[in-house]
Design an enzyme around this catalytic site. Sequence first.
Site, mmCIF file in Angstrom:
data_model
loop_
_atom_site.group_PDB
_atom_site.id
_atom_site.type_symbol
_atom_site.label_atom_id
_atom_site.label_comp_id
_atom_site.label_asym_id
_atom_site.label_seq_id
_atom_site.Cartn_x
_atom_site.Cartn_y
_atom_site.Cartn_z
ATOM 1 N N SER A 135 68.407 -50.782 -18.054
ATOM 2 C CA SER A 135 69.748 -51.654 -18.031
ATOM 3 C C SER A 135 71.052 -50.519 -18.279
ATOM 4 O O SER A 135 70.788 -49.533 -19.588
ATOM 5 C CB SER A 135 69.963 -52.386 -18.642
ATOM 6 O OG SER A 135 71.220 -53.146 -18.486
ATOM 7 N N LYS A 161 69.098 -50.902 -12.747
ATOM 8 C CA LYS A 161 70.127 -51.942 -13.207
ATOM 9 C C LYS A 161 71.302 -50.713 -14.008
ATOM 10 O O LYS A 161 71.620 -50.466 -14.422
ATOM 11 C CB LYS A 161 70.429 -53.295 -13.851
ATOM 12 C CG LYS A 161 71.414 -53.430 -15.130
ATOM 13 C CD LYS A 161 70.670 -55.422 -15.083
ATOM 14 C CE LYS A 161 70.950 -55.492 -16.220
ATOM 15 N NZ LYS A 161 70.763 -57.166 -16.602
ATOM 16 N N LYS A 163 75.282 -51.718 -14.843
ATOM 17 C CA LYS A 163 76.541 -52.366 -15.228
ATOM 18 C C LYS A 163 77.767 -52.126 -14.701
ATOM 19 O O LYS A 163 78.871 -51.003 -14.143
ATOM 20 C CB LYS A 163 77.632 -52.372 -16.945
ATOM 21 C CG LYS A 163 76.344 -52.843 -17.564
ATOM 22 C CD LYS A 163 75.471 -54.282 -17.852
ATOM 23 C CE LYS A 163 75.015 -54.292 -18.918
ATOM 24 N NZ LYS A 163 74.338 -56.119 -18.724
ATOM 25 N N ASP A 189 74.908 -55.715 -12.452
ATOM 26 C CA ASP A 189 75.200 -56.980 -13.725
ATOM 27 C C ASP A 189 76.780 -57.102 -14.200
ATOM 28 O O ASP A 189 77.126 -55.678 -14.500
ATOM 29 C CB ASP A 189 74.118 -56.517 -14.645
ATOM 30 C CG ASP A 189 74.752 -58.111 -15.770
ATOM 31 O OD1 ASP A 189 75.527 -58.816 -15.174
ATOM 32 O OD2 ASP A 189 73.551 -57.806 -16.543
ATOM 33 N N GLU A 214 73.705 -59.478 -11.066
ATOM 34 C CA GLU A 214 74.010 -60.535 -11.615
ATOM 35 C C GLU A 214 75.050 -60.741 -12.741
ATOM 36 O O GLU A 214 76.085 -59.996 -12.377
ATOM 37 C CB GLU A 214 73.296 -59.581 -12.608
ATOM 38 C CG GLU A 214 72.612 -60.745 -13.907
ATOM 39 C CD GLU A 214 71.913 -59.774 -14.720
ATOM 40 O OE1 GLU A 214 71.617 -58.493 -14.909
ATOM 41 O OE2 GLU A 214 71.457 -60.186 -15.866
ATOM 42 N N ASP A 239 72.232 -64.979 -14.883
ATOM 43 C CA ASP A 239 71.836 -64.678 -16.203
ATOM 44 C C ASP A 239 72.720 -65.999 -17.310
ATOM 45 O O ASP A 239 72.121 -66.266 -17.736
ATOM 46 C CB ASP A 239 72.587 -63.209 -16.929
ATOM 47 C CG ASP A 239 71.968 -63.168 -18.047
ATOM 48 O OD1 ASP A 239 71.594 -63.882 -19.513
ATOM 49 O OD2 ASP A 239 72.522 -61.814 -19.057
ATOM 50 N N LYS A 263 66.183 -65.142 -20.493
ATOM 51 C CA LYS A 263 65.918 -64.740 -21.890
ATOM 52 C C LYS A 263 65.423 -65.555 -22.767
ATOM 53 O O LYS A 263 66.213 -66.656 -23.009
ATOM 54 C CB LYS A 263 67.298 -63.763 -22.564
ATOM 55 C CG LYS A 263 67.665 -62.668 -21.615
ATOM 56 C CD LYS A 263 69.364 -62.735 -22.029
ATOM 57 C CE LYS A 263 69.710 -61.098 -20.830
ATOM 58 N NZ LYS A 263 71.124 -61.020 -21.239
ATOM 59 N N GLY A 291 67.305 -57.781 -21.124
ATOM 60 C CA GLY A 291 67.531 -57.657 -22.502
ATOM 61 C C GLY A 291 68.414 -57.969 -23.604
ATOM 62 O O GLY A 291 69.508 -58.353 -22.737
HETATM 63 O O1 OSB Z 1 73.655 -58.918 -19.672
HETATM 64 O O2 OSB Z 1 71.557 -58.763 -19.477
HETATM 65 C C1 OSB Z 1 72.941 -57.816 -20.152
HETATM 66 C C2 OSB Z 1 72.858 -55.896 -22.965
HETATM 67 C C3 OSB Z 1 73.169 -57.093 -23.819
HETATM 68 C C4 OSB Z 1 74.306 -58.204 -23.782
HETATM 69 C C5 OSB Z 1 73.696 -58.462 -22.567
HETATM 70 C C6 OSB Z 1 73.123 -57.755 -21.586
HETATM 71 C C7 OSB Z 1 72.695 -56.339 -22.209
HETATM 72 C C8 OSB Z 1 71.798 -55.506 -21.051
HETATM 73 C C9 OSB Z 1 70.772 -54.542 -21.519
HETATM 74 O O3 OSB Z 1 71.641 -55.715 -20.083
HETATM 75 C C10 OSB Z 1 69.628 -54.935 -21.144
HETATM 76 C C11 OSB Z 1 68.608 -53.821 -22.253
HETATM 77 O O4 OSB Z 1 68.459 -52.819 -22.342
HETATM 78 O O5 OSB Z 1 68.497 -54.766 -23.872
HETATM 79 MG MG MG Z 2 73.414 -59.578 -17.431
#
Ligand code: OSB
Ligand code: MG
Length: 372
Positions: A135, A161, A163, A189, A214, A239, A263, A291
């Site tokens: 991510s 992925k 952001k 995401d 996402e 999510d 999660k 994650g």
């Molecule tokens: O939305 O998936 C998410 C990290 C912190 C809070 C929300 C998210 C995330 C990630 C990181 O996308 C995923 C990772 O590398 O652990």
């Molecule tokens: Mg997410």
Amino acid sequence: MRIERVELRRIRTPMRFRFETSFGEETQKETILVSVHADGLAGYGESTAMSRPVYNEETTSTVWYVLERFLIPLLFSREISHPDEVSELFAPIRRHFMAKAALEGAVWDLWAKRQGIPLARALGGEKTAIDVGVSIGIEPTVEQVLRHVDRFLSEGYKKIKVKIKPGFDVKVIESIRKEFGDGVPLMADANSAYTLEHIDVMKELDQYGLIMIEQPLAHDDIIDHAKLQRELTTPICLDESIHTVEDARKALELESCRIINIKVGRVGGLTPARKIHDLCLERGIPVWCGGMLEMGVGRAHNIAVTSLPGFTIPGDTSASSRYFERDITIPAIELSAPGTLAIPDGPGIGYDLDEERVRRITVDHAVFRRPH
Ligand code: OSB
Ligand code: MG
């Protein structure tokens, strides 16, 4: 199983990079390591709450408070014959999913160790290795995102992925497609940064063959997501909106999404995570493990849950070295082959705790003993 003692440690360590999402940025990791002790064995769990209540309502401090004041006393109130009982025991406490998951996960680890089996097997998972992705946060420039994509593709990660947020979306996706082609397994995401008024942006994103988008809309929404899903070819993945198996059932009934990110922390533990997995498997809905920038213990739990058969899309559980100079497990969590993590075959989470490392980064420590 009579849990004799529970220990909480607040640990804090810098991250190797600044991780920005639509709700803010993280530069250091602060979390709570939970250990449960019985008959000379220890089980470990890790809180996935952030320092500030910007992903969900919990924080590192509320997790500590709810554990100390409510969940640890509940755990001491009876004996546990199977870890599935823990989430039931915690049911009268509303929400506080991440607090519940941290303690429930520790009990699962301890239970698996007592059985002498890997946590993955205790959960019913049969895989010996899992495919993983990465991510990538929001960066000051698209150029920087491209450099990360390049590096992670060369490490063999099986899903990229990125952001996105309003103003940093179509150009990122378009540039990745231009530079690396249509074959890259790519998703975006949004962490709830859009509303239905952004339908035009969503329709543009729909042109790029993304595996999914996402959580584009509000963190607590399943109605508008259903409206949006009807307008898009790209599957929506939820999510933030999904905390319980009932949330999942309702979202599937409304067709608010076609994929769910599970999660363990967000849903209150491994047992509830498995229940959501089972429902999705039955309905033909693919799931993957998200994650929360976990350290090694949380990461090991993610690996174990991903061994279940319905986790068919690579998750966000990358190698520890992406996040930390030094993690808290021995060995650290490293790729066993490009884009692949092996399921460890030792008992429980299958990684030892690096106690010396934990001591060095502990900023608060408390011990709770079972009352006689
Ligand atoms: O939305 O998936 C998410 C990290 C912190 C809070 C929300 C998210 C995330 C990630 C990181 O996308 C995923 C990772 O590398 O652990
Ligand atoms: Mg997410």
